[in-house]
Design an enzyme around this catalytic site. Structure first.
Site, PDB file in Angstrom:
ATOM      1  N   ARG A  71     -42.019  21.065  -1.333  1.00 58.15           N
ATOM      2  CA  ARG A  71     -43.303  20.680  -1.438  1.00 58.15           C
ATOM      3  C   ARG A  71     -43.523  19.126  -1.238  1.00 58.15           C
ATOM      4  O   ARG A  71     -44.549  18.806  -1.130  1.00 58.15           O
ATOM      5  CB  ARG A  71     -44.045  21.306  -2.582  1.00 58.15           C
ATOM      6  CG  ARG A  71     -44.050  22.601  -2.856  1.00 58.15           C
ATOM      7  CD  ARG A  71     -44.490  23.631  -1.646  1.00 58.15           C
ATOM      8  NE  ARG A  71     -44.870  24.994  -2.088  1.00 58.15           N
ATOM      9  CZ  ARG A  71     -44.964  25.892  -1.252  1.00 58.15           C
ATOM     10  NH1 ARG A  71     -44.959  25.571   0.370  1.00 58.15           N
ATOM     11  NH2 ARG A  71     -44.948  27.017  -1.262  1.00 58.15           N
ATOM     12  N   ASP A 308     -36.259  31.755  -1.485  1.00 59.85           N
ATOM     13  CA  ASP A 308     -37.343  31.246  -0.760  1.00 59.85           C
ATOM     14  C   ASP A 308     -38.244  30.770  -1.636  1.00 59.85           C
ATOM     15  O   ASP A 308     -39.519  31.109  -1.893  1.00 59.85           O
ATOM     16  CB  ASP A 308     -37.967  32.471  -0.098  1.00 59.85           C
ATOM     17  CG  ASP A 308     -39.176  32.215   0.673  1.00 59.85           C
ATOM     18  OD1 ASP A 308     -39.528  31.135   1.176  1.00 59.85           O
ATOM     19  OD2 ASP A 308     -40.118  32.980   1.100  1.00 59.85           O
ATOM     20  N   HIS A 312     -46.593  27.584  -6.134  1.00 64.80           N
ATOM     21  CA  HIS A 312     -48.026  27.193  -6.095  1.00 64.80           C
ATOM     22  C   HIS A 312     -48.457  27.091  -7.715  1.00 64.80           C
ATOM     23  O   HIS A 312     -47.770  27.908  -8.563  1.00 64.80           O
ATOM     24  CB  HIS A 312     -48.784  28.106  -5.210  1.00 64.80           C
ATOM     25  CG  HIS A 312     -48.625  28.484  -3.928  1.00 64.80           C
ATOM     26  ND1 HIS A 312     -48.879  27.523  -2.885  1.00 64.80           N
ATOM     27  CD2 HIS A 312     -47.896  29.603  -3.305  1.00 64.80           C
ATOM     28  CE1 HIS A 312     -48.206  28.186  -1.856  1.00 64.80           C
ATOM     29  NE2 HIS A 312     -47.493  29.365  -2.209  1.00 64.80           N
TER      30      HIS A 312
END
Length: 448
Positions: A71, A308, A312
């Site tokens: 991110r 993966d 969030h």
């Protein structure tokens, strides 16, 4: 506990169960000098600057996680390179390969270098980055360095990184020799099914919209182009029984594939338990898919494991579907999940090391990593297979602060993680002074 803040010139790990390549685990010792394994044997003589008494623990090569989304830059409220690398260290992950869908997208040499510079300042484990393909950066995807490969989103994406048309995909496969890694979902089918299921808000509909057929059709196309140009292809997070069968029938030597712990261990029943926390791309599938993916892994059709890791915040995940984002964290739990599966008889500890370290290093041409062998880098993890602890939200180091496996009792939690001969994690504490190194990649090495 005071952790060392500089490289340990020499290290002796004594009495561990050593998970060695191509042989049964053995109890013995392993010596590290200047960041490399220099001796393996029983009751090694001589001292060291530090001796770790590891009787009862298992020593594995450090995990190489070949697909993560950390991110940074642009989405640091979800995760950043510091928090993610700390989570890696806690999970026994000593190297990672990170994806290009940050803000800005990693599509040029300058933007790749920016990530490398950030990682050099922040990461306590080793790091590598993909370059993202667009319709107009063909030259850069083949020359930007060091890059572990070219990432193509065939679906589950919007904006410049989405390449869902065969005429746009073909020049990428036709040009260069660098590994191409694909997120294989047919975006046209997904669009049509979104319209068909419009107005549905239950999270479980996600697996119907992005169904098995959408994944199979994209994998078929990627395989077709790979065969046409004999281009090195890696299929990311393969998720369906149909794709396993496709590769069982037709898998060239230059093609590899991976699977996530989520697709092995979770299925559509998870929506009832955890709602949108179970939402990811490609979606969770059926119990039948779980079983066939395990079979494909055992047979070598699937070559290795990736998380993966795509965090969030809980606030974002709490939105009503389809406004809820897809993705879940995973670097802290992947090794304990797989070692728990080994303890349950679904695989062996040696297979876990092969799937999570050895085969990843081979597929991406990462020299001197992925094995307990003399001359290899001392990226190591000591785990306790006798202690069972549940996944607890409050224990996690990922900034997102949650796990789809919360409450699961797992064994094989890392006790000590070592990166380049330096103890980076020990009994619950991360040594934030350690710095990993940028990985280098050879394009022609493949997993067995």
């Amino acid at each position: 506990m005071n952790l060392p803040t500089s490289p340990t010139p020499s290290l002796l790990i004594r009495g561990a169960h050593l998970v060695l390549p191509d042989q049964e685990p053995m109890q013995g010792d392993l010596r590290v000098e200047q960041g490399q394994i220099v001796e393996i044997g029983s009751e090694l003589s001589g001292g060291a600057d530090r001796v770790i008494e590891a009787t009862g623990l298992w020593l594995l090569p450090g995990v190489i996680d070949p697909q993560v989304h950390f991110r940074e830059p642009g989405l640091e409220h979800k995760e950043d390179l510091r928090t993610a690398s700390h989570a890696c260290a806690k999970g026994g992950v000593t190297s990672f390969l990170e994806m290009p869908n940050t803000r800005p997208l990693t599509t040029t040499q300058a933007l790749l270098q920016d990530k490398l510079d950030r990682a050099a300042q922040k990461c306590v484990v080793n790091y590598g980055f993909f370059i993202g393909a667009t319709v107009d950066n063909l030259m850069e995807v083949n020359t930007a360095a060091p890059a572990c490969g070219i990432k193509i989103f065939m679906g589950s994406m919007s904006g410049p990184l989405l390449i869902d048309d065969e005429s746009a995909l073909e020049p990428i496969f036709a040009t260069g020799t660098r590994l191409i890694a694909v997120h294989a979902e047919n975006q046209a089918r997904i669009r049509a099914r979104r319209e068909a299921f419009a107005g549905r808000t239950e999270p479980a509909v996600h697996s119907q919209i992005q169904d098995n057929q959408a994944a199979l059709e994209a994998t078929q196309l990627a395989l077709k182009l790979s065969k046409k140009y004999q281009r090195r292809l890696h299929i990311l997070h393969l998720s369906t029984a149909e794709e396993v069968e496709l590769l069982r029938q037709d898998k060239p030597a230059w093609v590899t594939a991976e699977v996530t712990p989520q697709h092995l261990l979770l299925n559509t029943s998870a929506y009832e338990r955890i709602g949108t926390l179970a939402q990811m791309n490609p979606p969770l599938r059926s119990e039948h898919d779980n079983a066939v993916l395990w079979q494909g892994l055992q047979e070598g059709i699937l070559n290795f494991i990736a998380t993966d890791h795509a965090p969030h915040t809980l606030e974002e995940k709490a939105k009503t579907y389809p406004d809820s984002p897809s993705g879940m964290p995973g670097v802290e739990t992947s090794l304990p999940l797989m070692l728990t599966a080994a303890q349950q008889g679904r695989c062996s500890v040696s297979q876990v090391a092969t799937w999570m370290s050895t085969n990843v290093a081979a597929a991406y041409g990462i020299a001197n990593k992925g094995k307990l062998a003399v001359g290899y880098d001392a990226d190591l993890v000591l785990v306790d297979l006798d202690q069972v602890k549940p996944v607890k939200r409050e224990d996690l180091l990922t900034k997102s602060g949650w796990s789809p496996f919360e409450g699961w009792p797992l064994t094989g939690w890392p006790v000590i993680t070592i990166v380049g001969g330096q103890v980076v994690y020990e009994h619950g504490k991360v040594n934030s002074e350690v710095r990993g190194q940028a990985l280098r990649f050879s394009p022609q090495l493949l997993a067995d």
